[in-house]
Design an enzyme around this catalytic site. Structure first.
Site, mmCIF file in Angstrom:
data_model
loop_
_atom_site.group_PDB
_atom_site.id
_atom_site.type_symbol
_atom_site.label_atom_id
_atom_site.label_comp_id
_atom_site.label_asym_id
_atom_site.label_seq_id
_atom_site.Cartn_x
_atom_site.Cartn_y
_atom_site.Cartn_z
ATOM 1 N N CYS A 224 -6.686 2.200 12.396
ATOM 2 C CA CYS A 224 -7.689 3.163 12.859
ATOM 3 C C CYS A 224 -8.170 4.054 11.730
ATOM 4 O O CYS A 224 -7.465 4.262 10.733
ATOM 5 C CB CYS A 224 -7.160 4.019 14.012
ATOM 6 S SG CYS A 224 -5.882 5.206 13.557
ATOM 7 N N HIS B 41 0.843 -1.185 0.000
ATOM 8 C CA HIS B 41 0.000 0.000 0.000
ATOM 9 C C HIS B 41 0.887 1.247 0.000
ATOM 10 O O HIS B 41 2.018 1.214 0.496
ATOM 11 C CB HIS B 41 -0.897 0.031 1.242
ATOM 12 C CG HIS B 41 -2.082 -0.875 1.167
ATOM 13 N ND1 HIS B 41 -2.184 -2.048 1.884
ATOM 14 C CD2 HIS B 41 -3.241 -0.767 0.454
ATOM 15 C CE1 HIS B 41 -3.346 -2.632 1.618
ATOM 16 N NE2 HIS B 41 -4.008 -1.875 0.759
#
Length: 269
Positions: free
Chosen positions: A257, A159
């Protein structure tokens, strides 16, 4: 540029099925995640903690399910179809519990993981990776037209935020490795602003979290050389966490998160 003050974070506890994602010490992963959530609370965030879903081994990596900016949540279309249910859960939480306006991606050909979306505070960079394509990048641009949005090719099966992340206002943290440096060159070529860079010798140290004036990075046990760089170059508060087990299946600190800035009162879960 003054950074946004985050008020809330959404996290999800680790399911037993997380063990299927690699050679992972599950109990240690749980301890690391508990310390992570505890630190978010110590930094003043209201943390909404979702229960684990055994049918979703990667549900702990909530970052991939949405892109939240300026009080709007763009719901992603994860490149891995097995993660579709994760998106449905997060959509419901953002809408019902956090009262955020929701934007959906209409293009069924789009693939978008939140871990490929870097928001600098001034503009978006979207990594074109194994999990995110051009149509996904266009969806980010359409959802947040007030900001420039640039697609950036990511060479490895990583990523974008495994290679670069924000280490403070207008500061990009980047690994010293070839893939990370190539991504940084592409970002600098297209950027609308001249960012400072913080280069760390260990690539796994490049994924950091900057929350309300505090930089969170991996511990000296995990990235000893990079911790020296953080100590020398960063002049604001720092906290460290162990992420060895969680990082085996994700990008690291940012993965676990969704950070949100809210101004109105929100009912708790």
């Amino acid at each position: 540029m003054a950074s946004l003050k985050y008020t809330h974070a959404v996290v999800c506890r680790i399911p037993l099925s997380f063990r299927t994602r690699g050679e992972i010490e599950l109990e240690e992963a749980k301890r690391q995640h508990e310390a992570y959530v505890r630190l978010l609370r110590e930094l003043g965030l209201d943390v909404l903690e979702l229960p684990p879903d055994e049918s979703l081994p990667e549900c702990v990596f909530v970052e991939d399910t949405a892109v939240v900016c300026n009080g709007i949540a763009l719901i992603t279309r994860p490149g891995a179809l097995t993660r579709t249910k994760e998106v449905e859960t997060i959509r419901a939480i953002l809408k019902k519990e956090l009262d955020l306006p929701i934007v959906e991606i209409g293009d069924e050909s789009a693939k978008l993981d939140g871990g490929d979306v870097l928001f600098t505070g001034r503009e978006f960079f979207v990594g074109l990776s194994e999990w995110t394509n051009e149509a996904g990048a266009r969806a980010v641009a359409a959802a947040f037209p007030e900001f420039p949005c640039t697609p950036v090719k990511v060479a490895e099966s990583r990523h974008l935020k495994a290679l670069v992340s924000m280490a403070g206002p207008d500061v990009i943290c980047v690994g010293a490795g070839k893939a990370a440096q190539e991504v940084l060159r592409r970002i600098k070529r297209e950027a609308t602003f001249s960012y400072q860079t913080l280069t760390v010798p260990e690539d796994i140290a490049a994924n950091v979290l900057y929350i309300n004036g505090t930089l969170i990075h991996r511990s000296v046990d995990e990235v000893p050389e990079s911790c020296k760089v953080f100590a020398e170059r960063v002049d604001f508060a720092q906290r460290t966490l162990n992420m060895s087990e969680l990082a085996k299946a994700g990008s690291g600190l940012t993965s676990c998160c969704l950070l949100i800035r809210r101004t109105r009162h929100i009912r708790s879960l």
